[in-house]
Design a protein around this motif. Sequence first.
Motif, PDB file in Angstrom:
ATOM      1  N   ILE A  19      43.608 117.664 -63.264  1.00  0.00           N
ATOM      2  CA  ILE A  19      42.981 116.620 -63.152  1.00  0.00           C
ATOM      3  C   ILE A  19      41.608 116.723 -62.370  1.00  0.00           C
ATOM      4  O   ILE A  19      40.569 116.195 -62.854  1.00  0.00           O
ATOM      5  N   THR A  20      41.499 116.919 -61.215  1.00  0.00           N
ATOM      6  CA  THR A  20      40.172 116.721 -60.428  1.00  0.00           C
ATOM      7  C   THR A  20      39.246 117.893 -60.864  1.00  0.00           C
ATOM      8  O   THR A  20      38.203 117.523 -60.732  1.00  0.00           O
ATOM      9  N   GLN A  21      39.699 118.822 -61.610  1.00  0.00           N
ATOM     10  CA  GLN A  21      38.833 119.604 -62.377  1.00  0.00           C
ATOM     11  C   GLN A  21      38.278 119.050 -63.756  1.00  0.00           C
ATOM     12  O   GLN A  21      37.364 119.577 -64.115  1.00  0.00           O
ATOM     13  N   ALA A  22      38.984 118.405 -64.401  1.00  0.00           N
ATOM     14  CA  ALA A  22      38.717 117.861 -65.697  1.00  0.00           C
ATOM     15  C   ALA A  22      37.892 116.819 -65.787  1.00  0.00           C
ATOM     16  O   ALA A  22      37.313 116.592 -66.699  1.00  0.00           O
ATOM     17  N   VAL A  23      37.907 115.773 -64.703  1.00  0.00           N
ATOM     18  CA  VAL A  23      37.368 114.492 -64.791  1.00  0.00           C
ATOM     19  C   VAL A  23      35.992 114.788 -63.871  1.00  0.00           C
ATOM     20  O   VAL A  23      35.965 115.603 -63.009  1.00  0.00           O
ATOM     21  N   GLU A  24      35.274 113.697 -64.075  1.00  0.00           N
ATOM     22  CA  GLU A  24      34.165 113.755 -63.271  1.00  0.00           C
ATOM     23  C   GLU A  24      33.950 111.981 -62.920  1.00  0.00           C
ATOM     24  O   GLU A  24      34.206 111.237 -63.598  1.00  0.00           O
ATOM     25  N   SER A  25      33.683 111.961 -61.669  1.00  0.00           N
ATOM     26  CA  SER A  25      33.525 110.351 -61.175  1.00  0.00           C
ATOM     27  C   SER A  25      32.359 110.162 -60.277  1.00  0.00           C
ATOM     28  O   SER A  25      32.205 110.979 -59.389  1.00  0.00           O
ATOM     29  N   PRO A  26      31.953 109.024 -60.214  1.00  0.00           N
ATOM     30  CA  PRO A  26      30.810 108.392 -59.139  1.00  0.00           C
ATOM     31  C   PRO A  26      31.737 107.864 -58.182  1.00  0.00           C
ATOM     32  O   PRO A  26      30.874 107.647 -57.183  1.00  0.00           O
ATOM     33  N   LEU A  27      32.661 107.583 -58.014  1.00  0.00           N
ATOM     34  CA  LEU A  27      33.317 106.778 -57.051  1.00  0.00           C
ATOM     35  C   LEU A  27      35.046 107.386 -56.942  1.00  0.00           C
ATOM     36  O   LEU A  27      35.444 106.727 -58.023  1.00  0.00           O
ATOM     37  N   PHE A  28      35.599 107.905 -56.259  1.00  0.00           N
ATOM     38  CA  PHE A  28      37.005 108.120 -56.252  1.00  0.00           C
ATOM     39  C   PHE A  28      37.560 108.310 -54.758  1.00  0.00           C
ATOM     40  O   PHE A  28      37.093 108.292 -53.671  1.00  0.00           O
TER      41      PHE A  28
ATOM     42  N   GLY B 192      35.188  99.364 -64.190  1.00  0.00           N
ATOM     43  CA  GLY B 192      36.430  98.611 -64.396  1.00  0.00           C
ATOM     44  C   GLY B 192      37.616  99.002 -63.691  1.00  0.00           C
ATOM     45  O   GLY B 192      37.551  99.488 -62.379  1.00  0.00           O
ATOM     46  N   ILE B 193      38.818  98.873 -64.217  1.00  0.00           N
ATOM     47  CA  ILE B 193      39.906  99.474 -64.025  1.00  0.00           C
ATOM     48  C   ILE B 193      39.845 100.925 -63.335  1.00  0.00           C
ATOM     49  O   ILE B 193      40.004 101.517 -64.300  1.00  0.00           O
ATOM     50  N   PRO B 194      40.370 101.389 -62.304  1.00  0.00           N
ATOM     51  CA  PRO B 194      40.344 102.783 -61.872  1.00  0.00           C
ATOM     52  C   PRO B 194      41.561 103.552 -62.450  1.00  0.00           C
ATOM     53  O   PRO B 194      42.730 102.568 -62.456  1.00  0.00           O
ATOM     54  N   ALA B 195      41.531 104.587 -62.484  1.00  0.00           N
ATOM     55  CA  ALA B 195      42.813 105.365 -63.001  1.00  0.00           C
ATOM     56  C   ALA B 195      43.441 105.823 -61.505  1.00  0.00           C
ATOM     57  O   ALA B 195      42.585 106.277 -60.701  1.00  0.00           O
ATOM     58  N   LEU B 196      44.759 106.100 -61.734  1.00  0.00           N
ATOM     59  CA  LEU B 196      45.561 106.617 -60.516  1.00  0.00           C
ATOM     60  C   LEU B 196      46.407 107.632 -61.104  1.00  0.00           C
ATOM     61  O   LEU B 196      47.154 107.694 -62.159  1.00  0.00           O
ATOM     62  N   PHE B 197      46.742 108.541 -59.883  1.00  0.00           N
ATOM     63  CA  PHE B 197      47.434 109.571 -60.202  1.00  0.00           C
ATOM     64  C   PHE B 197      48.211 109.883 -58.764  1.00  0.00           C
ATOM     65  O   PHE B 197      47.596 110.076 -57.739  1.00  0.00           O
ATOM     66  N   HIS B 198      49.620 109.469 -58.755  1.00  0.00           N
ATOM     67  CA  HIS B 198      50.389 109.721 -57.597  1.00  0.00           C
ATOM     68  C   HIS B 198      51.523 110.681 -57.874  1.00  0.00           C
ATOM     69  O   HIS B 198      52.033 110.887 -58.954  1.00  0.00           O
TER      70      HIS B 198
ATOM     71  N   ASP C 235      53.839 114.715 -47.625  1.00  0.00           N
ATOM     72  CA  ASP C 235      54.865 113.808 -48.158  1.00  0.00           C
ATOM     73  C   ASP C 235      54.269 113.026 -49.444  1.00  0.00           C
ATOM     74  O   ASP C 235      54.576 111.595 -49.739  1.00  0.00           O
ATOM     75  N   GLY C 236      53.936 113.512 -50.278  1.00  0.00           N
ATOM     76  CA  GLY C 236      52.994 113.297 -51.389  1.00  0.00           C
ATOM     77  C   GLY C 236      51.571 112.719 -51.122  1.00  0.00           C
ATOM     78  O   GLY C 236      50.987 112.962 -50.118  1.00  0.00           O
ATOM     79  N   PHE C 237      50.927 112.501 -52.190  1.00  0.00           N
ATOM     80  CA  PHE C 237      49.619 112.356 -52.437  1.00  0.00           C
ATOM     81  C   PHE C 237      49.296 111.250 -53.310  1.00  0.00           C
ATOM     82  O   PHE C 237      49.661 110.833 -54.235  1.00  0.00           O
ATOM     83  N   GLY C 238      47.886 110.864 -53.351  1.00  0.00           N
ATOM     84  CA  GLY C 238      47.215 110.155 -54.482  1.00  0.00           C
ATOM     85  C   GLY C 238      45.929 110.283 -54.660  1.00  0.00           C
ATOM     86  O   GLY C 238      45.018 110.681 -53.968  1.00  0.00           O
ATOM     87  N   PHE C 239      45.639 110.199 -55.886  1.00  0.00           N
ATOM     88  CA  PHE C 239      43.966 110.329 -56.451  1.00  0.00           C
ATOM     89  C   PHE C 239      43.750 108.969 -57.221  1.00  0.00           C
ATOM     90  O   PHE C 239      44.464 108.838 -58.313  1.00  0.00           O
ATOM     91  N   GLY C 240      42.727 108.242 -56.991  1.00  0.00           N
ATOM     92  CA  GLY C 240      42.237 107.421 -57.748  1.00  0.00           C
ATOM     93  C   GLY C 240      40.781 107.339 -58.083  1.00  0.00           C
ATOM     94  O   GLY C 240      39.946 107.665 -57.119  1.00  0.00           O
ATOM     95  N   TRP C 241      40.087 107.191 -59.357  1.00  0.00           N
ATOM     96  CA  TRP C 241      38.915 107.224 -59.711  1.00  0.00           C
ATOM     97  C   TRP C 241      38.412 106.354 -60.647  1.00  0.00           C
ATOM     98  O   TRP C 241      39.084 105.709 -61.799  1.00  0.00           O
ATOM     99  N   TYR C 242      37.174 105.796 -60.493  1.00  0.00           N
ATOM    100  CA  TYR C 242      36.498 105.344 -61.310  1.00  0.00           C
ATOM    101  C   TYR C 242      35.740 106.191 -62.642  1.00  0.00           C
ATOM    102  O   TYR C 242      35.072 107.106 -62.068  1.00  0.00           O
ATOM    103  N   PRO C 243      36.012 105.908 -63.723  1.00  0.00           N
ATOM    104  CA  PRO C 243      35.559 107.120 -64.947  1.00  0.00           C
ATOM    105  C   PRO C 243      34.125 107.137 -64.940  1.00  0.00           C
ATOM    106  O   PRO C 243      33.295 106.329 -64.616  1.00  0.00           O
ATOM    107  N   LYS C 244      33.683 108.082 -65.132  1.00  0.00           N
ATOM    108  CA  LYS C 244      31.956 108.614 -65.090  1.00  0.00           C
ATOM    109  C   LYS C 244      31.454 107.758 -66.314  1.00  0.00           C
ATOM    110  O   LYS C 244      30.184 107.240 -66.037  1.00  0.00           O
ATOM    111  N   ASP C 245      32.020 107.290 -67.422  1.00  0.00           N
ATOM    112  CA  ASP C 245      31.446 106.882 -68.494  1.00  0.00           C
ATOM    113  C   ASP C 245      31.619 105.196 -68.495  1.00  0.00           C
ATOM    114  O   ASP C 245      31.251 104.741 -69.502  1.00  0.00           O
ATOM    115  N   ASP C 246      32.386 104.722 -67.541  1.00  0.00           N
ATOM    116  CA  ASP C 246      32.594 103.227 -67.547  1.00  0.00           C
ATOM    117  C   ASP C 246      31.395 102.732 -66.696  1.00  0.00           C
ATOM    118  O   ASP C 246      31.754 102.603 -65.359  1.00  0.00           O
ATOM    119  N   ARG C 247      30.585 102.030 -67.272  1.00  0.00           N
ATOM    120  CA  ARG C 247      29.230 101.493 -66.529  1.00  0.00           C
ATOM    121  C   ARG C 247      29.692 100.244 -65.864  1.00  0.00           C
ATOM    122  O   ARG C 247      29.068  99.747 -64.828  1.00  0.00           O
TER     123      ARG C 247
END
Length: 278
Positions: free
Chosen positions: A77-86, A57-63, A42-54
């Motif tokens: 999206i999950t193949q295009a980005v890299e993240s240290p915390l998601f 700051g504000i995480p990005a969201l995809f719902h 019934d849907g999903f979500g993905f939120g991540w802190y950008p790799k180059d944001d030391r």
Amino acid sequence: MCRWLAYSGEPIQPSTLILDAQHSLVAQSLNSPLGAETVNGDGFGFGWYPKDDRTRGIPALFHSIEPAWHDENLREITQAVESPLFFAHVRAAGGPPIQQTNCHPFRHENWMFMHNGFLSDFITYKRDLTFAVDPSLYPAIHGTTDSEVLFHLALTLGLQDDPIGAMAKAVRMVESVGREKGVAFPMQGTLAVSNGRTLWTFRYSSQGQTRSLFHSAEISALRELYPDAERLNLFGDRARVVVSEPLNNLPGAFIEVPEATVAILDEAGYEYQPFLAS
């Protein structure tokens, strides 16, 4: 109700866990052996802190309201980005409608939150909890879920200064108000909260029978235990994941988080603390 995972460590492509693991989160959306519902479509979500944001700051969201296994954008999206915390979450709606504003994770400034479980008979005391949210935060509640109200209630009670204390106050309020309305076991769930640097994950229910929650063993220990497991080389030494259920069948790879516990994860590793233990 749902399944989720939270990763912290060296930056990786989130698809490594969300899509490509033996028992990935997308696989769990189709077949969840330890879940209350086998299918979470019934849907999903993905939120991540950008790799180059030391500053983390504000995480990005995809719902999306599409099933996770059917959404090509999630793969892109999950193949295009890299993240240290998601965070990633697949939903089995237990009453609130299927709409993007009801998909986890939720965000406030640099904080993210997600929940697997429910506030039992929420409709009977929804008004009480919603009106307890600080007026400055109330406009930020866009959906209709009990989870989003719980998040904003915790924010009202000081989440940004004391995550464990504020979550304890929020859950105790849920239990107090719920029981006043005749609900025997108001709180059920596993929760994840992060400010981009530290990850707090909670396992608690009023009945003491909480949804499953696990975290990964140390990568260094797993490499010694499974020297031929080439997939482990995809992860750095600080890579750790907290999950609703294990992502593979390797004995010892995942450790169950005890009942009534908060598992705190930062650069030093895991720390357990009792959470509202009776």
